[in-house]
Design an enzyme around this catalytic site. Structure first.
Site, PDB file in Angstrom:
ATOM      1  N   TYR A   2      -6.603   5.644 -17.739  1.00  0.00           N
ATOM      2  CA  TYR A   2      -5.945   6.033 -16.488  1.00  0.00           C
ATOM      3  C   TYR A   2      -5.253   7.393 -16.623  1.00  0.00           C
ATOM      4  O   TYR A   2      -5.363   8.237 -15.751  1.00  0.00           O
ATOM      5  CB  TYR A   2      -4.929   4.969 -16.051  1.00  0.00           C
ATOM      6  CG  TYR A   2      -4.539   5.068 -14.596  1.00  0.00           C
ATOM      7  CD1 TYR A   2      -5.179   4.313 -13.614  1.00  0.00           C
ATOM      8  CD2 TYR A   2      -3.539   5.947 -14.181  1.00  0.00           C
ATOM      9  CE1 TYR A   2      -4.836   4.422 -12.274  1.00  0.00           C
ATOM     10  CE2 TYR A   2      -3.188   6.068 -12.848  1.00  0.00           C
ATOM     11  CZ  TYR A   2      -3.843   5.303 -11.893  1.00  0.00           C
ATOM     12  OH  TYR A   2      -3.492   5.423 -10.568  1.00  0.00           O
ATOM     13  N   LYS A  40     -10.125   8.853 -10.522  1.00  0.00           N
ATOM     14  CA  LYS A  40     -10.771   9.804 -11.428  1.00  0.00           C
ATOM     15  C   LYS A  40     -11.492  10.952 -10.739  1.00  0.00           C
ATOM     16  O   LYS A  40     -11.844  11.929 -11.406  1.00  0.00           O
ATOM     17  CB  LYS A  40     -11.762   9.052 -12.332  1.00  0.00           C
ATOM     18  CG  LYS A  40     -11.064   8.180 -13.352  1.00  0.00           C
ATOM     19  CD  LYS A  40     -10.374   9.017 -14.393  1.00  0.00           C
ATOM     20  CE  LYS A  40      -9.336   8.241 -15.154  1.00  0.00           C
ATOM     21  NZ  LYS A  40      -8.036   8.916 -15.141  1.00  0.00           N
ATOM     22  N   TYR A  79      -1.567  -1.888  -7.792  1.00  0.00           N
ATOM     23  CA  TYR A  79      -2.966  -2.266  -7.603  1.00  0.00           C
ATOM     24  C   TYR A  79      -3.001  -3.782  -7.457  1.00  0.00           C
ATOM     25  O   TYR A  79      -2.506  -4.491  -8.333  1.00  0.00           O
ATOM     26  CB  TYR A  79      -3.816  -1.840  -8.804  1.00  0.00           C
ATOM     27  CG  TYR A  79      -4.118  -0.369  -8.879  1.00  0.00           C
ATOM     28  CD1 TYR A  79      -3.250   0.510  -9.536  1.00  0.00           C
ATOM     29  CD2 TYR A  79      -5.268   0.156  -8.307  1.00  0.00           C
ATOM     30  CE1 TYR A  79      -3.530   1.867  -9.617  1.00  0.00           C
ATOM     31  CE2 TYR A  79      -5.553   1.511  -8.370  1.00  0.00           C
ATOM     32  CZ  TYR A  79      -4.685   2.364  -9.026  1.00  0.00           C
ATOM     33  OH  TYR A  79      -4.966   3.713  -9.092  1.00  0.00           O
ATOM     34  N   HIS A 109       4.802   9.625 -12.837  1.00  0.00           N
ATOM     35  CA  HIS A 109       4.773   8.165 -13.005  1.00  0.00           C
ATOM     36  C   HIS A 109       4.504   7.807 -14.465  1.00  0.00           C
ATOM     37  O   HIS A 109       3.468   8.184 -15.015  1.00  0.00           O
ATOM     38  CB  HIS A 109       3.705   7.548 -12.099  1.00  0.00           C
ATOM     39  CG  HIS A 109       4.126   7.451 -10.670  1.00  0.00           C
ATOM     40  ND1 HIS A 109       3.464   6.674  -9.737  1.00  0.00           N
ATOM     41  CD2 HIS A 109       5.138   8.053  -9.996  1.00  0.00           C
ATOM     42  CE1 HIS A 109       4.053   6.788  -8.563  1.00  0.00           C
ATOM     43  NE2 HIS A 109       5.073   7.621  -8.694  1.00  0.00           N
ATOM     44  N   PRO A 138     -12.752   5.145  -5.847  1.00  0.00           N
ATOM     45  CA  PRO A 138     -11.383   5.673  -6.047  1.00  0.00           C
ATOM     46  C   PRO A 138     -10.448   4.772  -6.852  1.00  0.00           C
ATOM     47  O   PRO A 138      -9.331   5.181  -7.162  1.00  0.00           O
ATOM     48  CB  PRO A 138     -10.886   5.821  -4.609  1.00  0.00           C
ATOM     49  CG  PRO A 138     -11.682   4.843  -3.820  1.00  0.00           C
ATOM     50  CD  PRO A 138     -13.029   4.802  -4.483  1.00  0.00           C
TER      51      PRO A 138
END
Ligand code: APR
Ligand code: PHB
Length: 389
Positions: A384, A296, A200, A72, A292
């Site tokens: 991220y 990580k 998200y 991704h 979550p």
């Protein structure tokens, strides 16, 4: 029995550490109190930083991830009914790989079996001795008999509820914790993902996340009350509530189906300091938990065992304990940055019970800033994809 490093726990932390040590000729034994099937039956997250992928490659356990994992280049943040893309590759030059943690655990187990390295499953009543002295030992029961392993070091990779951290005297350990007043209701479904990349979602009704395991298997989460019971949520209720929180396009195109797994997970931030007590070294969930939202958990377990394996190999190659003495500070420096990022993502994207209208507007203002500022987007992206080791 005698070994150089006794590893407690055959989760990703213990298995990866075992293979990194094996690769450098450091003898180790893994003790796991469950069966291998049970360990592989756990459904966990699956976003892999490049650093974690490189470590798996170093121990020769990356082939399936490289062929089946989904690379991704970015992710989407959805709020106010609109999606905004964060382009990891353009902002950081780095990407992430979506590949289930269960698959990573399976790949590491297979690699360990092929390497002939020792793993004792269903080792119960594991107990630790003299890790503050010269001769650390671990005892366990197997097939009704008591066994003992003498070792130089013990690696506590047995997760949050494991025996390792609990074996440390309370006066020697400092804990920091935040338990969030909500949970994540997650389902796994044999349906094509609603989008190429993760979504998200921040919504007045609560957080949502659209993720996947493969082009035919999806993973979805919605924020739920911590009092909820999974039985109260039929699949239909789940899908209806998820659609209410998605943007129009996603809500109209999402493919629904029966859940093949459904569970509620609590959200917690937790850090225990230090991560070393004499000859006992903690790694992964045994020392820290992240909510979550920042993906990580697994990646922190990997960076811990990167630092720990380097320090142990250095000790056996040069008999210098310097790196072992620096392990805790080095690991915690990266742990706290990931704790901050995971707490920030959680605070930004969830409906916070009791939040005032002003606080809710602050969340939206922060999201507006995030998606309109290259600097803010880059900050999210670099955390991220994973901060350097
Ligand atoms: N004796 C032996 N083994 C134990 C004991 C014990 N007393 N207690 C727990 N274990 C085993 C568990 O059965 C589990 O297989 O230790 C292992 C710990 O594995 P994880 O909980 O997966 O922890 P870790 O390897 O640190 O991986 C962290 O897992 O929970 C996710 O989000 C988290 O992704 C992160 C990753
Ligand atoms: C998942 O795919 O299960 C997943 C992905 C990203 C997260 C959490 C979970 O932040």
């Amino acid at each position: 029995m005698r070994t150089q490093v006794a590893i407690i726990g055959a989760g990703p932390a213990g298995l990866l550490l075992g293979q990194l040590l094996h690769k450098h000729g450091v003898d180790n034994v893994i003790l796991e109190n469950r069966s291998a099937e049970y360990v592989l039956g756990r459904i966990r997250a699956g976003v892999i930083e490049q650093g974690t992928a490189d470590l798996l490659d170093q121990v020769g356990a990356a082939a399936r991830m490289q062929s089946e994992g989904l690379v991704h280049d970015g992710t989407e943040i959805c709020f106010g009914g609109a999606r905004h893309r964060i382009d990891f590759r353009a902002l950081t030059g780095k990407v992430v790989t979506v590949y289930g943690q269960t698959e990573i655990t399976r790949d590491l187990m297979e690699k360990r079996t092929v390497a002939g390295a020792k793993t004792i499953y269903e080792a119960t009543d594991v107990s630790l001795y003299d890790f503050d002295g010269a001769k650390p030992r671990v005892r366990y029961r197997k097939d009704g008999k008591q066994h003992e392993i003498e070792c130089d070091f013990i690696a506590g990779c047995d997760g949050y509820h494991g025996v390792s951290r609990q074996s440390v005297p309370a006066k020697s350990i400092q804990s920091y914790e935040r338990v969030y007043p909500f949970g994540w209701l997650g389902i796994l479904s044999e349906t094509p993902p609603v989008s190429e990349e993760l979504i998200y979602v921040r919504h007045e009704r609560g957080f949502a996340l659209c993720s996947m395991r493969s082009p035919t298997r999806s993973r979805y989460y919605i924020q739920c009350s911590i009092e909820d019971d999974v039985e109260q949520w039929s699949d239909d209720c789940f899908w209806d509530e998820l659609k209410r929180r998605l943007d129009e396009e996603a809500a109209s195109t999402i493919v629904t189906g029966p859940s093949i797994e459904k569970s509620i997970a609590p959200l917690r931030s937790f850090v225990a300091e230090p991560m070393r007590f004499g000859s006992l070294f903690l790694a992964g969930d045994a020392a820290h938990i992240v909510p979550p939202t920042g993906a990580k958990g697994l990646n922190l377990a990997a960076s811990d065992v990167h630092y720990l394996s380097e320090a142990l190999v250095d000790f056996y190659q040069s008999r210098s304990a310097g790196a072992l003495d620096r392990y805790s500070a080095r690991a915690l420096a990266r742990v706290w940055k990931a704790e901050r990022f995971s707490w920030w993502m959680t605070s930004l994207l969830h409906r916070l019970p009791g939040a005032s209208p002003f606080e809710e507007r602050m969340q939206l203002a922060e999201l507006e800033y995030l998606v309109s500022s290259e600097a803010a987007s880059r900050a999210l992206a670099e955390n991220y994809v994973g901060l350097p080791y």
